[in-house]
Design an enzyme around this catalytic site. Sequence first.
Site, PDB file in Angstrom:
ATOM      1  N   ARG A   1      40.236  44.819  42.227  1.00  0.00           N
ATOM      2  CA  ARG A   1      40.668  44.566  40.916  1.00  0.00           C
ATOM      3  C   ARG A   1      39.342  43.334  40.539  1.00  0.00           C
ATOM      4  NH1 ARG A   1      46.742  42.718  41.723  1.00  0.00           N
ATOM      5  NH2 ARG A   1      45.962  42.127  43.803  1.00  0.00           N
TER       6      ARG A   1
ATOM      7  N   ASN B   1      42.823  27.558  40.825  1.00  0.00           N
ATOM      8  CA  ASN B   1      42.105  28.788  40.590  1.00  0.00           C
ATOM      9  C   ASN B   1      40.925  28.572  39.568  1.00  0.00           C
ATOM     10  OD1 ASN B   1      43.108  30.400  42.526  1.00  0.00           O
ATOM     11  ND2 ASN B   1      44.501  31.571  40.916  1.00  0.00           N
TER      12      ASN B   1
ATOM     13  N   SER C   1      26.772  34.358  43.936  1.00  0.00           N
ATOM     14  CA  SER C   1      26.941  35.709  44.116  1.00  0.00           C
ATOM     15  C   SER C   1      26.789  36.380  42.836  1.00  0.00           C
ATOM     16  CB  SER C   1      28.353  36.109  44.522  1.00  0.00           C
ATOM     17  OG  SER C   1      29.116  35.448  43.594  1.00  0.00           O
TER      18      SER C   1
ATOM     19  N   LYS D   1      48.822  25.589  39.978  1.00  0.00           N
ATOM     20  CA  LYS D   1      48.502  26.885  40.382  1.00  0.00           C
ATOM     21  C   LYS D   1      47.270  27.431  39.603  1.00  0.00           C
ATOM     22  CE  LYS D   1      47.753  31.026  42.225  1.00  0.00           C
ATOM     23  NZ  LYS D   1      47.395  31.639  43.333  1.00  0.00           N
ATOM     24  N   LEU D   2      47.392  27.278  38.174  1.00  0.00           N
ATOM     25  CA  LEU D   2      46.405  27.664  37.149  1.00  0.00           C
ATOM     26  C   LEU D   2      45.027  26.818  37.581  1.00  0.00           C
ATOM     27  CD1 LEU D   2      47.978  28.262  33.849  1.00  0.00           C
ATOM     28  CD2 LEU D   2      47.324  30.140  35.486  1.00  0.00           C
TER      29      LEU D   2
ATOM     30  N   ARG E   1      54.705  53.006  47.494  1.00  0.00           N
ATOM     31  CA  ARG E   1      54.249  51.834  48.008  1.00  0.00           C
ATOM     32  C   ARG E   1      55.014  51.205  49.189  1.00  0.00           C
ATOM     33  NH1 ARG E   1      51.322  46.678  44.932  1.00  0.00           N
ATOM     34  NH2 ARG E   1      49.368  47.534  45.774  1.00  0.00           N
TER      35      ARG E   1
ATOM     36  N   ARG F   1      31.366  14.065  48.763  1.00  0.00           N
ATOM     37  CA  ARG F   1      32.112  14.114  47.791  1.00  0.00           C
ATOM     38  C   ARG F   1      32.117  15.565  46.765  1.00  0.00           C
ATOM     39  NH1 ARG F   1      28.786   9.757  44.851  1.00  0.00           N
ATOM     40  NH2 ARG F   1      27.340  11.047  45.890  1.00  0.00           N
TER      41      ARG F   1
ATOM     42  N   GLY G   1      53.493  43.658  46.675  1.00  0.00           N
ATOM     43  CA  GLY G   1      52.067  43.988  46.431  1.00  0.00           C
ATOM     44  C   GLY G   1      51.216  42.926  47.377  1.00  0.00           C
TER      45      GLY G   1
ATOM     46  N   CYS H   1      42.774  37.223  40.205  1.00  0.00           N
ATOM     47  CA  CYS H   1      43.259  35.950  39.907  1.00  0.00           C
ATOM     48  C   CYS H   1      42.332  35.069  38.894  1.00  0.00           C
ATOM     49  CB  CYS H   1      43.651  35.218  41.008  1.00  0.00           C
ATOM     50  SG  CYS H   1      45.168  35.736  41.956  1.00  0.00           S
TER      51      CYS H   1
ATOM     52  N   GLU I   1      51.473  30.923  45.337  1.00  0.00           N
ATOM     53  CA  GLU I   1      50.898  31.346  46.376  1.00  0.00           C
ATOM     54  C   GLU I   1      49.317  30.850  46.393  1.00  0.00           C
ATOM     55  OE1 GLU I   1      52.406  32.154  49.539  1.00  0.00           O
ATOM     56  OE2 GLU I   1      50.195  31.618  49.997  1.00  0.00           O
TER      57      GLU I   1
HETATM   58  C1  UDX Z   1      50.190  38.753  42.578  1.00  0.00           C
HETATM   59  C2  UDX Z   1      50.695  37.817  41.696  1.00  0.00           C
HETATM   60  O1  UDX Z   1      52.163  38.155  41.624  1.00  0.00           O
HETATM   61  C3  UDX Z   1      50.324  37.650  40.503  1.00  0.00           C
HETATM   62  O2  UDX Z   1      50.809  36.883  39.629  1.00  0.00           O
HETATM   63  C4  UDX Z   1      48.780  36.946  40.821  1.00  0.00           C
HETATM   64  O3  UDX Z   1      48.301  36.525  39.944  1.00  0.00           O
HETATM   65  C5  UDX Z   1      48.132  37.872  41.705  1.00  0.00           C
HETATM   66  O4  UDX Z   1      48.776  38.286  42.651  1.00  0.00           O
HETATM   67  P1  UDX Z   1      49.927  40.901  43.456  1.00  0.00           P
HETATM   68  O5  UDX Z   1      50.855  41.059  44.378  1.00  0.00           O
HETATM   69  O6  UDX Z   1      48.368  40.926  43.732  1.00  0.00           O
HETATM   70  O7  UDX Z   1      50.345  39.995  42.270  1.00  0.00           O
HETATM   71  O8  UDX Z   1      50.163  42.285  42.584  1.00  0.00           O
HETATM   72  P2  UDX Z   1      50.313  43.731  42.909  1.00  0.00           P
HETATM   73  O9  UDX Z   1      49.705  43.960  44.251  1.00  0.00           O
HETATM   74  O10 UDX Z   1      49.931  44.363  41.628  1.00  0.00           O
HETATM   75  O11 UDX Z   1      51.991  43.620  43.244  1.00  0.00           O
HETATM   76  C6  UDX Z   1      53.090  43.735  42.435  1.00  0.00           C
HETATM   77  C7  UDX Z   1      54.003  44.664  42.819  1.00  0.00           C
HETATM   78  O12 UDX Z   1      55.183  44.590  42.053  1.00  0.00           O
HETATM   79  C8  UDX Z   1      53.497  46.044  42.501  1.00  0.00           C
HETATM   80  O13 UDX Z   1      53.947  46.729  43.904  1.00  0.00           O
HETATM   81  C9  UDX Z   1      54.589  46.690  41.567  1.00  0.00           C
HETATM   82  O14 UDX Z   1      55.047  47.985  41.697  1.00  0.00           O
HETATM   83  C10 UDX Z   1      56.029  45.822  41.747  1.00  0.00           C
HETATM   84  N1  UDX Z   1      56.657  45.746  40.342  1.00  0.00           N
HETATM   85  C11 UDX Z   1      55.854  45.469  39.429  1.00  0.00           C
HETATM   86  C12 UDX Z   1      58.056  45.753  40.748  1.00  0.00           C
HETATM   87  O15 UDX Z   1      58.570  45.995  41.786  1.00  0.00           O
HETATM   88  N2  UDX Z   1      58.702  45.913  39.526  1.00  0.00           N
HETATM   89  C13 UDX Z   1      58.280  45.435  38.135  1.00  0.00           C
HETATM   90  O16 UDX Z   1      58.851  45.263  37.088  1.00  0.00           O
HETATM   91  C14 UDX Z   1      56.925  45.522  38.175  1.00  0.00           C
HETATM   92  C1  UDX Z   2      41.748  33.162  44.974  1.00  0.00           C
HETATM   93  C2  UDX Z   2      42.151  31.975  45.587  1.00  0.00           C
HETATM   94  O1  UDX Z   2      41.285  31.433  46.438  1.00  0.00           O
HETATM   95  C3  UDX Z   2      43.553  31.813  46.027  1.00  0.00           C
HETATM   96  O2  UDX Z   2      43.774  30.442  46.319  1.00  0.00           O
HETATM   97  C4  UDX Z   2      44.412  32.184  44.998  1.00  0.00           C
HETATM   98  O3  UDX Z   2      45.794  32.204  45.559  1.00  0.00           O
HETATM   99  C5  UDX Z   2      43.965  33.535  44.513  1.00  0.00           C
HETATM  100  O4  UDX Z   2      42.706  33.423  44.099  1.00  0.00           O
HETATM  101  P1  UDX Z   2      40.867  35.424  46.106  1.00  0.00           P
HETATM  102  O5  UDX Z   2      40.845  35.806  44.835  1.00  0.00           O
HETATM  103  O6  UDX Z   2      41.718  36.382  47.110  1.00  0.00           O
HETATM  104  O7  UDX Z   2      41.895  34.045  46.220  1.00  0.00           O
HETATM  105  O8  UDX Z   2      39.475  35.331  46.789  1.00  0.00           O
HETATM  106  P2  UDX Z   2      38.754  33.999  46.962  1.00  0.00           P
HETATM  107  O9  UDX Z   2      37.964  33.855  48.176  1.00  0.00           O
HETATM  108  O10 UDX Z   2      39.042  32.801  46.224  1.00  0.00           O
HETATM  109  O11 UDX Z   2      37.308  34.742  46.313  1.00  0.00           O
HETATM  110  C6  UDX Z   2      37.473  34.926  44.738  1.00  0.00           C
HETATM  111  C7  UDX Z   2      35.995  35.471  44.220  1.00  0.00           C
HETATM  112  O12 UDX Z   2      34.942  34.597  44.359  1.00  0.00           O
HETATM  113  C8  UDX Z   2      35.419  36.562  45.070  1.00  0.00           C
HETATM  114  O13 UDX Z   2      34.829  37.890  44.442  1.00  0.00           O
HETATM  115  C9  UDX Z   2      34.328  36.098  45.944  1.00  0.00           C
HETATM  116  O14 UDX Z   2      33.322  36.762  46.480  1.00  0.00           O
HETATM  117  C10 UDX Z   2      33.990  35.112  44.766  1.00  0.00           C
HETATM  118  N1  UDX Z   2      33.278  33.595  45.667  1.00  0.00           N
HETATM  119  C11 UDX Z   2      34.087  32.887  46.373  1.00  0.00           C
HETATM  120  C12 UDX Z   2      31.795  33.450  45.385  1.00  0.00           C
HETATM  121  O15 UDX Z   2      31.312  34.386  44.676  1.00  0.00           O
HETATM  122  N2  UDX Z   2      31.343  32.404  46.000  1.00  0.00           N
HETATM  123  C13 UDX Z   2      32.051  31.629  46.743  1.00  0.00           C
HETATM  124  O16 UDX Z   2      31.524  30.667  47.358  1.00  0.00           O
HETATM  125  C14 UDX Z   2      33.354  31.837  46.980  1.00  0.00           C
END
Ligand code: UDX
Ligand code: UDX
Length: 482
Positions: free
Chosen positions: A350, A228, A273, A224-225, A43, A264, A15, A280, A165
């Site tokens: 998403r 985010n 936004s 990680k939690l 995929r 700070r 993914g 996530c 990640e």
């Molecule tokens: C990731 C992280 O793994 C998730 O925990 C995080 O919070 C978001 O990002 P992501 O890579 O974005 O997930 O998810 P997705 O693009 O849906 O990819 C997951 C892949 O796993 C899919 O392609 C799905 O087909 C595959 N999958 C799922 C398997 O191969 N086996 C399974 O049993 C379930």
């Molecule tokens: C996030 C974390 O940044 C990354 O470290 C983690 O691994 C996965 O989740 P992502 O969701 O891909 O990454 O994008 P990010 O750039 O964090 O933006 C998340 C959302 O917040 C987006 O909808 C973005 O538009 C929004 N955002 C971000 C704002 O509205 N304002 C900001 O200043 C920054």
Amino acid sequence: MYKKEVRNICCIGAGYVGGPTMAVIAEKCPQIKVTVVDVNEKRIADWNDENLDKLPIYEPGLKGVVATARGRNLFFSTDIDNAIREAEIIFISVNTPTKTYGVGKGMAADLKFVELCARQIAQVAENDKIIVEKSTLPVRTANAIRTILKATGNNVDFQVLSNPEFLAEGTAVADLHNPDRILIGGNQDEAGLAAVECLVNVYNNWVSRDKIITTNVWSSELSKLTANAFLAQRVSSINSISALCEKTGADVEEVANAIGRDSRIGAKFLKSSVGFGGSCFQKDILNLVYLCNHFNLPEVAEYWLQVVKMNDFQKHRFAKNIIDTLFNTVSGKKIAFLGWAFKKDTNDTRETAAMYVADELLQDKAEIHIYDPKVAEKQIYKDLEYLQTHRVGHFVEQGENMSIAEIKQLVKVHKTPYDATKNAHAIAILTEWNEFKSYDWQKIYANMLKPAFLFDGRNITDENLLTKIGFEVYSIGKGKLL
Ligand code: UDX
Ligand code: UDX
């Protein structure tokens, strides 16, 4: 004991995380064979397509990385068993969505895919393996994985590491090439530390040792939690202030700049936004909230839940402002959406704010005309259809569910912004795509109904210029009182 030099890696889940991460590991470590497997045949076929424009994920720079490594030491396959058997390190990178049923519904992470992976690994493995949690998981999941592996396995040793990640979509390749840090959590005993060292050595091919942090497993999972949650909290904090700016005549960008100059506080992640989206932030905070409640810390749970509530409020506020401004109804009116992706430079939708705003306008029977540079038409319909039966949120009116036929009546997807905005009553900007800045706004204005309203949910357009052209502009967090 684990060999220091790894030669074979497998990743389950091709993914948004698994695909780019493994592509970069393969690019930077030509001596390691990296196989990415997935249950989804389409995929995998897309990852293997000779035409690199067909890769299932759009990320700047990704095509080049795949072109370098694919077929050399990077492979995409559906033969999961074989990849597991061959690998010394197995990354689990399957999705972990919020549960939509049973205990923890709407809050807890659904770990069924992770559990399935663990069972499959245990059944197939013939020699010792390092299992790496790449998916974001609740604290103490490593224990559950370990229990399954031990109970099912054929007497082989498994070490479970947490290696979350931190890449952000849209900048995934740059983030992977040059990460702020790599985090690896492992058991604090001899075998655990040896496994950690193996993974450190993989990253050390291109990331300096001082950027690689090693901790115990629970700290890594919780970090990680927490990362985010903190990032999302900053967005909700500035968005809460944007509402006050609009009431008082202050300008949220001026406020963000003024506070961000305090070292700070820092300048990043202060962009107001229409609301954060992505797979996530909401999921991980709800997960944190669930954990806090589980460990009987309701005050902590309520504190973090407020970040999600504020985000729901922001999306609702934006939609309501459109309806209020268009004389209290958008029924039969044409609203053009520029942008559908949850942020720029990705085709990922998403939890995009755009679909929640669309949903509220559709409840009022608006006609929505969408243009996004990267999101496919079928994805937009899929998102809206899914939302009908999966509305979550604290300010979402539980309106009537629409059928896909009804949605298609009211929602049209266009190939150019000029087509999408033709004869529109209003434009709403939902994603901050750079190209929006360089449109011929004069031409767009000329083809709209008057008064021509523009609601900028990303503060990306030049408000003065558009106002001069004749638009009535409402930008997030910009007061209109002065
Ligand atoms: C990731 C992280 O793994 C998730 O925990 C995080 O919070 C978001 O990002 P992501 O890579 O974005 O997930 O998810 P997705 O693009 O849906 O990819 C997951 C892949 O796993 C899919 O392609 C799905 O087909 C595959 N999958 C799922 C398997 O191969 N086996 C399974 O049993 C379930
Ligand atoms: C996030 C974390 O940044 C990354 O470290 C983690 O691994 C996965 O989740 P992502 O969701 O891909 O990454 O994008 P990010 O750039 O964090 O933006 C998340 C959302 O917040 C987006 O909808 C973005 O538009 C929004 N955002 C971000 C704002 O509205 N304002 C900001 O200043 C920054």
